[in-house]
Design an enzyme around this catalytic site. Structure first.
Site, mmCIF file in Angstrom:
data_model
loop_
_atom_site.group_PDB
_atom_site.id
_atom_site.type_symbol
_atom_site.label_atom_id
_atom_site.label_comp_id
_atom_site.label_asym_id
_atom_site.label_seq_id
_atom_site.Cartn_x
_atom_site.Cartn_y
_atom_site.Cartn_z
ATOM 1 N N ASP A 52 0.815 -1.222 0.000
ATOM 2 C CA ASP A 52 0.000 0.000 0.000
ATOM 3 C C ASP A 52 0.847 1.270 0.000
ATOM 4 O OD1 ASP A 52 -2.304 1.518 0.061
ATOM 5 O OD2 ASP A 52 -3.075 0.640 1.898
ATOM 6 N N GLU B 79 -5.902 -1.812 -6.435
ATOM 7 C CA GLU B 79 -6.897 -0.770 -6.207
ATOM 8 C C GLU B 79 -6.880 0.154 -7.431
ATOM 9 O OE1 GLU B 79 -8.323 1.643 -2.239
ATOM 10 O OE2 GLU B 79 -6.207 1.681 -2.765
ATOM 11 N N GLU C 108 -14.325 1.815 0.284
ATOM 12 C CA GLU C 108 -13.779 2.444 1.482
ATOM 13 C C GLU C 108 -14.052 3.944 1.519
ATOM 14 O OE1 GLU C 108 -9.590 1.664 1.385
ATOM 15 O OE2 GLU C 108 -9.154 3.445 0.210
#
Length: 667
Positions: A420, A469, A475
């Site tokens: 991430d 992503e 989210e």
């Protein structure tokens, strides 16, 4: 054609004849005289790209005889003066055709992809080849550099001209971005192409509609090179730009979680190499957009063969729901008991993986487990239940000790990593992706990139990269109301065409606009429960998240029982109804079973579904649809089970923001 105003005759004086011959030779040596034209057509003959050399290297695109892109220059420029494109002369050209079936190691949309194209290669007197391919689904080009006598093999790239001069009246679903330092989570805003100017910035993929034809812009085989972004001239002419390179050794003062400062250089590259493909996907209807798989086909084939350790599947996720358990006898949080409970939940419903997200280590040290959780105990417990464990890691901590970390995770029994916070596709960050994918393959770890740019080929070259992503997903409900049903119906036609997207569906708290609030710790989604369930069929991700808490699912066990029956990779598909931003009904096949997903935007609608794609016989239908009160209470759904036969028609009402999901199993 060059025409002399007066013919050259013997009646003219020698001085006149010499002047006119000199003029003729000057013209013959000019770029205009040296210009050549080439044309390449798709195998079905409906798409034609015309190329012209000379003062500029430019292309023009026609679909069904209609011009959709006017002459548009392309080139590469280097700091030492070498250019690929302008004032170049073609020394030789070659053509070839291909028609084969490609079988992906991880079959995202289809188990096989038809790879049929016509190709034109132009070899210039400058040190490069321009390779162009025309498919029935679009066109693509790329530069291929050769070694240049007396020039360094590596060079600083000062610019790339990638132009898209759209015909008058073109409009776009434009992915506006604020700057190059982004997790690439745009909304797609319908605007006239002529309104996009140099103050605007957009990421890829982007969709333009010219003369009634959908044109999807993206890129693939992005290696050791910065990503392509879009700006405009304010007149319908769109051009490519690149982020400056990041110095990854420096801290970003705006965000301590991100290292790297932008430099003054775009990239330093090996000149004798292949450069990324620039893709223009072509679809005459919205449904045809899903036929475009050029990002996969044009990527470098797998470097790791057919790895049997790559296991697509579903994964129970914690970060979205913040471990807000209820009815348990332990304090929920980032601790051993919580994740052992996740493993128990996954085992009960046949979910293949659980994820331990942020909080098991510090961001700086991803080799040391914090005292509140025993990761190895969780892995041992999960393994005994037949469930795999994956770990979240920030790229900053991982890159410091990448091999040591991955070797350690493999020793623990970790199955995959969610990496991430990269938030960039500068050259140096693109190279991080390739380092991480290669190292993960070495230690047989699957990868899910978050805080990432769009898919650009690496998932073919390294099939262990299952998803990423690069999408404004679920989210965002934690802090925003931007994830509307309309947005959810832009994604399958634009972002998903570039490759798998980890939207992370499965919200159990659902609301319509009048009832919605952004609550970070207990988020809700816009749209109905059935709208969420439809995403498990409609959205492509070989690693598909279940975003809500185990206890929320267990309170309504029909939901996880239904979701866990839906595959994450597919053999085939059939688009039944499609309109960008409005609705999509899609049937997908896995083995002998079919799965149908349908979603609508804020408008209620019923779209007839004819089961003529089924093989003859009877089928058990399991249908999750909007409940009778779903227009008022978005969590209202109904599970219906009955027998149907091939060829029958179904009518499934969808409320505004609603949807449905169906499983058809042959008897």
């Amino acid at each position: 054609m060059f025409v002399l105003s007066t013919p050259i005759t013997t009646a003219q004086s020698p001085q006149q004849r010499r002047a006119r011959y000199a003029l003729l030779w000057l013209w013959l040596l000019s770029p205009a005289a040296l210009a050549e034209q080439f044309q390449l057509k798709s195998p079905d003959g409906h798409i034609a790209i015309s190329l012209e050399t000379g003062a500029q290297l430019q292309y023009q695109l026609q679909v069904d005889g209609k011009t959709v892109l006017e002459p548009s220059p392309i080139s590469l420029q280097f700091a030492d003066g070498v250019q690929y494109g302008p004032a170049g002369t073609v020394q030789k050209h070659s053509r070839r055709s291909e028609n084969q079936q490609v079988r992906p190691e991880v079959p995202v949309r289809t188990a096989t992809i038809r790879d049929q194209y016509n190709e034109l290669a132009l070899e210039f007197d400058q040190p490069f080849v321009l390779r162009v391919r025309a498919y029935n689904e679009g066109i693509a080009w790329r530069f291929e550099g050769r070694k240049s006598a007396g020039k360094s093999s590596r060079a600083e790239l000062t610019g790339e001209t990638a132009s898209f001069h759209f015909s008058a009246g073109t409009y776009s679903y434009f992915p506006f971005e604020k700057n190059f330092r982004t997790a690439t989570q745009p909304s797609f805003t319908p605007v006239p192409a002529k309104s996009i100017d140099g103050a605007e910035l957009g990421s890829l993929p982007a969709l333009f509609v010219s003369n009634g034809v959908n044109l999807l812009l993206t890129e693939t085989d992005l290696q050791d090179y910065p990503g392509l972004w879009l700006q405009g001239h304010g007149d319908g002419r769109i051009y490519g730009v690149h982020p400056k390179n990041l110095d990854l050794t420096k801290q970003n003062p705006q965000n301590p979680e991100q290292t790297g400062e932008f430099t003054n250089s775009i990239a330093n590259v090996e000149r004798a190499r292949t450069f990324p493909w620039r893709i223009i996907g072509v679809a005459r209807s919205d449904a045809e957009l899903l036929n475009i798989q050029l990002s996969y086909l044009l990527a470098e084939p797998s470097r790791i063969g057919k790895p049997d350790w790559v296991k697509p599947g579903q994964i129970a996720w914690d970060w979205y729901n913040e471990n807000n358990f209820k009815g348990v006898d332990f304090k929920a949080g980032i601790n051993t008991a919580t994740y052992q409970y996740y493993a128990d939940f996954a085992a009960r419903f046949g979910i293949e993986n659980i994820l331990i997200d942020d909080g098991w280590s510090t961001h700086d040290d991803v080799l040391t487990v914090l005292p509140n959780i025993d990761v190895q105990a969780v892995i041992k417990h999960a393994k005994a239940k037949g469930v795999a464990v994956q770990l979240w890691v920030p790229w900053t901590g991982l890159d410091k000790n990448m091999e040591a970390a991955m070797a350690l995770y493999k020793k623990w029994g970790v199955a995959g990593l969610k990496i991430d916070f990269m938030n960039s596709d500068s050259q140096s960050m693109v190279n991080f992706y390739w380092r991480a994918a290669a190292m993960a393959a070495k230690y047989q770890l699957m990868v899910n990139f978050h805080g990432s740019y769009k898919p650009a080929g690496i998932h073919r070259t390294y099939p262990n990269v299952l998803t990423r992503e690069g999408v404004k997903g679920l989210e965002n409900h934690k802090w925003s109301d931007a994830i509307t049903p309309t947005h959810n119906l832009h994604l399958p036609f634009i972002r998903m065409i570039a490759g798998p997207m980890d939207y992370t569906p499965g919200a159990m708290r659902n609301a319509h606009r009048k009832d919605f609030n952004a609550v970070f710790s207990r988020p809700m989604s816009l749209g109905t429960r059935a709208h969420q369930l439809a995403m498990f069929v409609l959205y492509e991700s070989p690693l598909q998240m279940l975003a809500d808490t185990p206890t929320s699912y267990e309170a309504e066990p029909e939901i996880p029982t239904f979701i866990s029956q839906i595959p994450t990779v597919w053999d085939n598909f059939r688009v039944l109804h499609a309109s960008i931003g409005e609705y999509l009904v899609l049937a997908r096949q896995r083995g002998n079973s079919w799965y149908i997903g349908g979603m609508t935007n804020e408008q209620a609608r019923t779209l007839p579904i004819k089961l003529d794609f089924l093989s003859a016989g009877s089928y058990q239908l399991q249908l999750m649809k909007d409940g009778i009160n779903a227009d008022r209470h978005a969590e209202d759904y109904k599970l219906e089970k009955r027998l149907v036969k091939a060829g029958e028609s179904l009518e499934i009402p969808m409320v505004g923001g609603g949807g449905f999901a169906a499983i058809l199993t042959p008897l």
